[in-house]
Scaffold this motif. Structure first.
Motif, mmCIF file in Angstrom:
data_model
loop_
_atom_site.group_PDB
_atom_site.id
_atom_site.type_symbol
_atom_site.label_atom_id
_atom_site.label_comp_id
_atom_site.label_asym_id
_atom_site.label_seq_id
_atom_site.Cartn_x
_atom_site.Cartn_y
_atom_site.Cartn_z
ATOM 1 N N SER A 118 0.825 -1.212 0.000
ATOM 2 C CA SER A 118 0.000 0.000 0.000
ATOM 3 C C SER A 118 0.860 1.264 0.000
ATOM 4 O O SER A 118 0.476 2.282 -0.584
ATOM 5 N N SER A 119 2.018 1.202 0.624
ATOM 6 C CA SER A 119 2.884 2.388 0.651
ATOM 7 C C SER A 119 3.366 2.743 -0.756
ATOM 8 O O SER A 119 3.443 3.920 -1.121
ATOM 9 N N LEU A 120 3.652 1.724 -1.575
ATOM 10 C CA LEU A 120 4.086 1.967 -2.947
ATOM 11 C C LEU A 120 2.920 2.504 -3.788
ATOM 12 O O LEU A 120 3.099 3.393 -4.619
ATOM 13 N N LYS A 121 1.729 1.967 -3.550
ATOM 14 C CA LYS A 121 0.545 2.474 -4.247
ATOM 15 C C LYS A 121 0.327 3.948 -3.914
ATOM 16 O O LYS A 121 0.006 4.762 -4.775
ATOM 17 N N TRP A 122 0.480 4.277 -2.623
ATOM 18 C CA TRP A 122 0.297 5.664 -2.203
ATOM 19 C C TRP A 122 1.314 6.571 -2.881
ATOM 20 O O TRP A 122 0.974 7.643 -3.367
ATOM 21 N N LEU A 123 2.581 6.129 -2.920
ATOM 22 C CA LEU A 123 3.628 6.930 -3.553
ATOM 23 C C LEU A 123 3.359 7.107 -5.046
ATOM 24 O O LEU A 123 3.551 8.201 -5.597
ATOM 25 N N ALA A 124 2.889 6.053 -5.705
ATOM 26 C CA ALA A 124 2.574 6.153 -7.135
ATOM 27 C C ALA A 124 1.419 7.139 -7.347
ATOM 28 O O ALA A 124 1.444 7.954 -8.272
ATOM 29 N N GLY A 125 0.417 7.059 -6.485
ATOM 30 C CA GLY A 125 -0.704 7.992 -6.580
ATOM 31 C C GLY A 125 -0.269 9.426 -6.332
ATOM 32 O O GLY A 125 -0.701 10.356 -7.023
ATOM 33 N N LYS A 126 0.570 9.607 -5.334
ATOM 34 C CA LYS A 126 1.084 10.948 -5.015
ATOM 35 C C LYS A 126 1.866 11.507 -6.182
ATOM 36 O O LYS A 126 1.702 12.666 -6.571
ATOM 37 N N ARG A 127 2.734 10.687 -6.789
ATOM 38 C CA ARG A 127 3.510 11.146 -7.923
ATOM 39 C C ARG A 127 2.607 11.493 -9.097
ATOM 40 O O ARG A 127 2.809 12.486 -9.778
ATOM 41 N N SER A 128 1.574 10.694 -9.312
ATOM 42 C CA SER A 128 0.640 10.941 -10.407
ATOM 43 C C SER A 128 -0.067 12.288 -10.220
ATOM 44 O O SER A 128 -0.193 13.078 -11.156
ATOM 45 N N ARG A 129 -0.536 12.550 -8.996
ATOM 46 C CA ARG A 129 -1.214 13.832 -8.716
ATOM 47 C C ARG A 129 -0.263 15.008 -8.902
ATOM 48 O O ARG A 129 -0.624 16.030 -9.480
ATOM 49 N N LEU A 130 0.960 14.861 -8.409
ATOM 50 C CA LEU A 130 1.945 15.940 -8.546
ATOM 51 C C LEU A 130 2.301 16.179 -10.012
ATOM 52 O O LEU A 130 2.455 17.328 -10.442
ATOM 53 N N ALA A 131 2.428 15.105 -10.795
ATOM 54 C CA ALA A 131 2.730 15.258 -12.226
ATOM 55 C C ALA A 131 1.577 15.971 -12.936
ATOM 56 O O ALA A 131 1.796 16.814 -13.811
ATOM 57 N N GLY A 132 0.343 15.649 -12.551
ATOM 58 C CA GLY A 132 -0.812 16.346 -13.119
ATOM 59 C C GLY A 132 -0.809 17.819 -12.769
ATOM 60 O O GLY A 132 -1.112 18.673 -13.610
ATOM 61 N N LYS A 133 -0.468 18.132 -11.519
ATOM 62 C CA LYS A 133 -0.379 19.528 -11.079
ATOM 63 C C LYS A 133 0.690 20.276 -11.871
ATOM 64 O O LYS A 133 0.487 21.403 -12.299
#
Length: 181
Positions: A7-22
């Motif tokens: 789950s920690s890796l999923k969270w990091l991937a999601g965080k990176r995805s949101r930041l890349a979108g921003k």
């Protein structure tokens, strides 16, 4: 045998995805702001040239006054949108897509495109409040439908009401039948 993604890796991937979108959104907005800056610089140069021309004309007058003593007045702001433009723009777009739901942001893009304004030129909260107020008024008159669940505090989904779609189709059919006979 497949291993489960932690789950920690999923969270990091999601965080990176949101930041890349921003980041992408900021880069697009920066391009718009730079275009606006270029336009403003050109307008400043033109206006400064016009002031210099008026100052030299004032110097030719028989009564001598110092042009710098003349205080600038604030230009009158014209209305951001012509009367009824918000409703017309939204309704014409929704008539073209009667069965689809659109978010407030998507309708804001439509409105800004119709008015040929940059979203960054004006306070985005002001534009959003103006549009939301109009959308709520049209929903109260049963012209629009509001989706039951909110996307966020400022986002909601809207579409043309089924009653309104039916009436517009009936009006179009009546108008075409009058033209034929």
């Amino acid at each position: 045998m497949s291993s489960k993604t932690p789950s920690s890796l999923k969270w990091l991937a999601g965080k990176r995805s949101r930041l890349a979108g921003k980041l992408t959104a900021y880069q697009h907005e920066l391009v718009e702001v730079e275009e606006r800056q270029l336009w403003l610089r050109n307008e400043i140069e033109k206006t400064a040239g016009l002031i210099a021309a008026v100052d030299s004309t004032i110097g030719l007058h028989e009564i001598q006054i110092e042009p710098s003593d003349i205080r600038p007045t604030r230009p009158r702001r014209k209305a951001l949108f012509a009367h009824g433009m918000v409703s017309r723009s939204v309704l014409s777009f929704l008539h073209a897509h009667p069965e689809h739901w659109f978010s407030t942001s998507e309708l804001m893009d439509v409105l800004c495109g119709a008015a040929k304004i940059f979203r960054t030129d004006y306070d985005p909260d002001f534009l959003r409040r103006l549009l939301r107020r109009r959308l709520r008024a049209m929903a109260a008159r049963k012209i629009l439908e509001r989706h039951g669940e909110r996307i966020s505090n400022t986002e909601q989904r809207w579409r043309l009401s089924r009653q309104h779609t039916g009436r517009s189709v009936q009006r179009a059919a009546d108008a075409s039948s009058r033209c034929i006979t």
